[in-house]
Design an enzyme around this catalytic site. Structure first.
Site, mmCIF file in Angstrom:
data_model
loop_
_atom_site.group_PDB
_atom_site.id
_atom_site.type_symbol
_atom_site.label_atom_id
_atom_site.label_comp_id
_atom_site.label_asym_id
_atom_site.label_seq_id
_atom_site.Cartn_x
_atom_site.Cartn_y
_atom_site.Cartn_z
ATOM 1 N N ASP A 167 0.764 -1.205 0.019
ATOM 2 C CA ASP A 167 -0.013 -0.028 -0.090
ATOM 3 C C ASP A 167 0.827 1.423 -0.188
ATOM 4 O OD1 ASP A 167 -2.165 1.741 0.140
ATOM 5 O OD2 ASP A 167 -3.273 0.805 1.520
HETATM 6 C C1 BGC Z 1 -5.103 3.386 -0.011
HETATM 7 C C2 BGC Z 1 -5.171 2.315 -1.204
HETATM 8 C C3 BGC Z 1 -4.961 2.953 -2.603
HETATM 9 C C4 BGC Z 1 -3.623 3.807 -2.228
HETATM 10 C C5 BGC Z 1 -3.432 4.109 -3.809
HETATM 11 C C6 BGC Z 1 -3.800 4.369 -0.016
HETATM 12 O O1 BGC Z 1 -3.817 5.355 0.709
HETATM 13 O O2 BGC Z 1 -4.980 2.707 1.358
HETATM 14 O O3 BGC Z 1 -6.136 1.499 -0.909
HETATM 15 O O4 BGC Z 1 -5.323 2.080 -3.569
HETATM 16 O O5 BGC Z 1 -3.650 4.645 -1.289
HETATM 17 O O6 BGC Z 1 -4.111 5.508 -3.887
#
Ligand code: BGC
Length: 742
Positions: free
Chosen positions: A282
């Site tokens: 993530d």
């Molecule tokens: C979130 C993810 C997301 C990623 C990219 C993160 O802060 O937890 O679910 O896909 O950002 O935007």
């Protein structure tokens, strides 16, 4: 350089036998330097003007240089054909091997045309419609160059305080798994190499939905039984149905950050479940292992993440900066790198990017498909199916188109932004049809009074939402209007940015002065149809007791107001069922239907049983609840055991009301005695179907080992003989019950 690669790859599509693709990947990997391999494991966010001049300083310049050097495998947040083509050209033409990039984006419930938020879609229990919704999202997203979505979120959550419940399928692993499959199929389609399909990503592996106290990014500490029986099933279902990527998670799970968890990523996901796509971290979660107290520094974080099976690093710069030294010093084996790169290249091959890196970059397609009419129709259909009629005591609904005067009250009624929800990064502001607009297209007997603002200033995706806690100056006009109207439609709930990532709440009430507004209007006119617009279950006991009609509309997307108007005027008979329990009070949270019985479940005159002194244990609205403008009767439940562990279930459902409608028949079981205690109820089947007035249908289910068994505390699946209870009906608390033995 690209020509050279084309020669190696030839015409490759996912129809080719896998071994041929593997040969090509191996050939390519033979040519790659270690830096180039590590580059494939690096995912950068794009934030500069891509079509402008090359950035010359700072982070952007660094990323630009890395792109040219083949040190980037994928980009996120670059979209639009022109932008994607520009960066793809940079990499294909200027890096040594010209390996095309993946372009990832959070296409959560649509690109520009927005469907309802995922939790709302889950309330439809309509798998075909959900699959179609993801299909539409993929078609639109693929037309702007995106080939990878960070969806679906398949985190089960029981805690409405957690803002991200809006992004998932609710509290139940069975429903959640079916929805996960539908969404993966919708995004990826039958053929990943087709121009209108994109790679899906099941996230966040694992346990993120169990953040303590519902506070985002918080610690997760849960037992084996919950992990195997509640958290893992939707991920495993996604893997079994071919999801190509998995995102790990910010949280620690039982003391180990998910991003550095070997058990999760290697032992379970890749080994036991046989997942052969790749795992992406993530955003910054590799680096966050330092804050967690698991990694000493960025290099240590890279070592732990790579070794534990996190194949691609999103925005931590940990792999690109440290992996080479870690391989050189023997802390990370080259085989680990090779395995990760192989997985990433495979997905690129499957997409067909080696045949044509610009396949998603057709400006004609982009122009034609953005906000396409078919997409608008599809999200309208999805929106209608997603609403849940919570209460309709005096049959205020459906409204007739006659001459009754309708007051519309509430800031959200006139809001064209909130219905778009939280994850609507690329949709244009104020493009949802408001409730007011929707109603006005049905009747000219509509008058609007805001009553009170919900927010006091501009709202954005990244900032706290400024809620109006004091200004009640509009109450008078609203009350006056209510008094002279026949019926009042009040639209209350949460601003679109009050749910989603980073948006946990400790209160689950109507934010700001809305509760007071509701009570003031109620004094003037009790004929209130309350339309809730929110991204999570709310605790609204006063409304549930006093207001005669409540329709849960969630954040319904681009066509919100039209869908709501169709339901209010009875053009569509509501058919949604709650995918999450509504609590009476925040103090009950986490509250969920598939809880255990405890040793002291029954009410006593004295206090020594499992209860609260100041609130009942019962939810406000239970899981699976949802009314219709018609009624459905359940008769003739038959439960027959055939063979060792096959149970045939039949029930007759009759539309006993005046209107055609859709029902969701639900099957719950309880394994009465087990070596690891089982919940009081578990959903194990459902069917959605429509019936004309007076029409009956025999609905059949077959329960097999898969439905009857469970995971023990060692993670082994077993079916234990003995007595089961069964409930078949219209919600988790209403239906016909029986028993059987296997
Ligand atoms: C979130 C993810 C997301 C990623 C990219 C993160 O802060 O937890 O679910 O896909 O950002 O935007």
């Amino acid at each position: 350089m690209w020509t050279m690669l084309l020669l190696i790859s030839g015409a490759c599509s996912n129809l080719e036998p896998p071994n041929e693709m593997n040969t090509k990947i191996n050939d390519l990997m033979d040519q790659m330097t270690l830096e180039e391999k590590i580059g494939q494991m690096n995912l950068y966010n794009g934030f500069w003007e891509v079509t402008g001049p090359a950035p010359e300083e700072g982070d952007a310049a660094n990323k630009y240089k890395h792109l040219k050097q083949g040190q980037v495998g994928a980009m996120l947040n670059i979209h639009g054909v022109e932008n994607v083509r520009k960066l793809q050209e940079l990499v294909v033409n200027e890096s040594r091997l010209g390996i095309p990039l993946l372009f990832g984006y959070d296409v959560i419930h649509g690109y520009k045309t927005l469907a309802p938020i995922p939790l709302a879609e889950a309330a439809s229990w309509d798998l075909e419609a959900i699959e179609k919704s993801s299909r539409i999202a993929a078609i639109e997203a693929s037309s702007v160059g995106i080939n990878w979505t960070f969806a679906p979120m398949v985190d089960i959550s029981r805690d409405a305080r957690w803002g991200r419940v809006m992004e998932g399928g609710g509290e139940d692993p069975y429903l959640g798994s079916r929805i996960a499959i539908a969404r993966v199929k919708g995004f990826q389609g039958e053929d990943l190499s087709a121009v209108n399909t994109i790679v899906a990503c099941a996230k966040h592996f694992a346990g993120y939905g169990f953040a303590e106290a519902g506070r985002d990014y918080n610690t997760v500490d849960i037992g084996t039984s919950t992990l195997y029986n509640i958290v893992f099933p939707p991920f495993q279902a996604a893997v079994d149905h071919g999801v190509r990527t998995i995102m790990n998670s910010f949280n620690i799970l039982n003391g180990v950050p998910a991003t550095g968890d070997t058990f999760l990523q290697r032992d379970l996901l890749k080994q036991r479940w046989g997942f052969d796509g790749f795992v992406v971290s993530d955003w910054g979660s590799t680096g966050e292992m330092i804050n967690h107290g698991f990694a000493r520094d960025a290099s240590h974080a890279a070592e732990l993440a790579a070794n534990s099976g996190s194949d691609m690093d999103m925005e931590s710069y940990a792999y690109v900066n440290h992996l080479k030294a870690l391989v050189d010093s023997g802390k990370v084996d080259i085989a680990t790198i090779d395995n990760a790169v192989e997985r990433i290249l495979k997905v690129k091959f499957e997409l067909g990017l080696f045949d044509d890196p610009y396949k998603y970059c057709d400006p004609e397609r982009e122009k034609e498909l953005i906000y396409h009419k078919d997409h608008q129709n599809a999200v309208l259909d999805m929106a209608k199916r997603s609403m849940v009629l919570l209460k309709n005591e005096t049959n205020l609904l459906p409204l007739s188109r006659g001459q009754q005067k309708i007051a519309v009250i509430g800031a959200l009624a006139n809001d064209k932004n909130s219905p778009l929800g939280s994850w609507r990064l690329s949709s244009d502001d104020n493009t949802a049809v408001s409730v007011l607009e929707g109603l006005k297209s049905y009747t000219d007997q509509v008058t609007y009074a805001k009553g009170a603002d919900l927010v006091t200033a501009e709202t954005t995706f990244i900032n706290e939402v400024p809620i109006n806690e004091t200004d009640k100056s509009g109450f008078r006009d609203a009350v006056k209007l209510a008094r002279k109207s026949n019926v009042v439609v009040m639209v209350l709930g949460e601003h679109g940015y009050q749910s989603g990532e980073g948006r946990s709440r400790t209160q689950l009430d109507l934010p700001g002065v809305q509760q007071e507004l509701l009570e003031a209007v109620y004094e003037a006119n009790k004929n209130i149809i309350l339309i809730l617009m929110n991204g999570r279950p709310l605790a609204i006991p006063w409304a549930a007791e006093h207001v005669p009609t409540i329709l849960e509309s969630w954040h319904l997307g681009s066509q919100s107001g039209n869908a709501i108007a169709e339901v209010l005027f009875g053009e569509y008979n509501p058919s949604g069922k709650l995918p999450m329990t509504f609590p009476r009070s925040v103090g009950q949270v986490p509250i969920f239907y598939n809880h255990y019985n405890t040793g002291r479940p029954d009410g006593l005159d004295i206090v020594f049983w499992s209860h609260y002194m100041d609130e009942s244990n019962a939810p406000l609205y239970p899981f699976g609840h949802g009314l219709s403008y018609t009624t459905f009767d359940y008769t003739n439940l038959s439960v027959e055991v055939s063979g060792a562990s096959k149970v045939n279930v039949k029930v007759t459902v009759t539309n006993s009301g005046q209107m055609a409608g859709e029902e969701v028949t639900q099957v719950y079981i309880r394994d009465v005695v087990a070596s690891v205690v089982r919940p009081v109820k578990e959903l194990k089947g459902f069917k959605k179907f429509s019936l004309e007035p007076g029409q009956s249908r025999i609905v059949e289910f077959q329960l097999t080992e898969k439905e009857l068994g469970f995971y023990d505390n060692k993670g082994n699946f077993k079916v234990e003989p003995g007595k089961f209870e069964i409930l078949v009906g219209t919600s988790s608390v209403e239906g016909l019950s029986g028993e059987f033995e296997i």
